[in-house]
Enzyme design. Structure first.
Site, PDB file in Angstrom:
ATOM      1  N   VAL A  93     -32.198  13.200  23.289  1.00 12.92           N
ATOM      2  CA  VAL A  93     -31.835  11.802  23.556  1.00 12.92           C
ATOM      3  C   VAL A  93     -31.207  11.120  22.342  1.00 12.92           C
ATOM      4  CG1 VAL A  93     -33.426  11.331  25.458  1.00 12.92           C
ATOM      5  CG2 VAL A  93     -34.241  11.154  23.103  1.00 12.92           C
ATOM      6  N   LYS A  94     -31.405  11.701  21.158  1.00  9.94           N
ATOM      7  CA  LYS A  94     -30.818  11.175  19.907  1.00  9.94           C
ATOM      8  C   LYS A  94     -31.044   9.673  19.748  1.00  9.94           C
ATOM      9  CE  LYS A  94     -27.294  14.794  19.589  1.00  9.94           C
ATOM     10  NZ  LYS A  94     -27.496  15.480  20.889  1.00  9.94           N
ATOM     11  N   ARG A  95     -32.272   9.244  19.986  1.00 10.04           N
ATOM     12  CA  ARG A  95     -32.597   7.830  19.834  1.00 10.04           C
ATOM     13  C   ARG A  95     -32.648   7.445  18.361  1.00 10.04           C
ATOM     14  NH1 ARG A  95     -31.105   6.908  24.850  1.00 10.04           N
ATOM     15  NH2 ARG A  95     -32.713   7.243  26.437  1.00 10.04           N
TER      16      ARG A  95
END
Length: 284
Positions: A93-95
């Site tokens: 998700v590369k938050r």
């Protein structure tokens, strides 16, 4: 601890973590529609075929989110299927955000019982590693993992990741990527006392060549697992993994090899065999 569960799974099956990336062309090749129903079927078939054959899977949230609420529901079902099958999940998700917003992302993905929870997630440190504090804390509290972007496989990433900070960190040099690795190492040391691997790792591309060495640090010194994309369709293989990480990190099951197209392209009936073949080729 998450890292122990991951290493145990890698010891049993090999280093390959298969991405669940329902690209449009793969949906077509699998005879599925380019819809939320199609990505749902893609995700569930992948889980069914790979359970018991690989260490982990890595659903790419974007391919589900593009279909709105129905796509997110499909992702929830895919994650639930993984939990039912005992298959470790690294949700891509590369938050990366600040304050309460980062805390909200962390609660969504790192809280037991959340429909979007995973065993680990990918996060971006480029608002400052300190901004990820809520994710580090919640992951530690709930026995989950984080993979922090450090030296990614996309060429344009070097503009930021290779930049010099002007201040050296002992053992990690003076680059942005090195400072990220140092911060992750410090977080792991708080939990482990420097013994064994902690739950917090890095994302380091298998295609970076000598970049880490040129920047003055060894990614394996982060004290946690390393997720490495770039093997297969992007051109990297065993030789490139050895160049970037060395034999020690590979042999102690520290390097998780993220592969998508090289396995998914085999079609639903061929997934498990493709994964087993690739695992055999990459084992130390």
């Amino acid at each position: 601890m998450f890292s122990a569960r991951l290493r145990e799974a890698m010891a049993a099956h090999g280093p390959v973590c298969v991405g669940i990336d329902p690209h449009d062309h793969l949906l077509e090749e699998w005879g599925l529609p380019r819809t939320a129903a199609g990505v749902r079927e893609f995700g569930l078939r992948t889980v069914t075929e790979l359970a018991g054959s690989v260490a982990a899977v890595k659903p790419q949230s974007a391919f589900f989110e593009r279909f709105g609420s129905a796509g997110v529901a499909a992702l929830e079902e895919t994650l639930a299927a993984c939990r039912e099958q005992g298959l470790l999940t690294i949700l891509d998700v590369k938050r990366g955000d600040i304050g309460s917003t980062m805390a909200g992302y962390a609660q969504a993905h790192l809280t037991p019982g959340s429909p979007l929870s995973a065993d680990a997630i990918t996060v971006s440190p480029y608002l400052g590693v300190g901004a990820l504090g809520a994710a580090f804390d919640l992951a530690a509290a709930n026995d989950r993992g984080l993979f922090v972007l450090a030296l990614t496989s996309n060429p344009e990433g070097a503009d930021v990741q290779h930049a010099r900070t002007g201040g050296k960190v002992e053992g990690f040099g003076d680059s942005v990527a090195g400072s990220v690795a140092a911060a992750v190492a410090a977080r792991n040391a708080e939990l482990t006392g420097g013994e064994g691997l902690g739950p917090f790792g890095l994302v380091v591309g298998a295609t970076i060549g000598s970049a880490a060495a040129d920047l003055g640090f060894d990614p394996s010194d982060c004290g946690g697992p390393i997720l490495t994309p770039g093997v297969g369709a992007q051109g990297a293989g065993r030789a490139e993994l050895l160049e970037v990480f060395g034999p020690a990190a590979l042999s102690r099951n520290q390097v998780v090899v993220a592969v998508s197209r090289a396995v998914l392209g085999a079609g639903p009936e061929g997934l498990a065999e493709a994964a087993r073949t690739l695992n055999a080729a990459l084992r130390m």
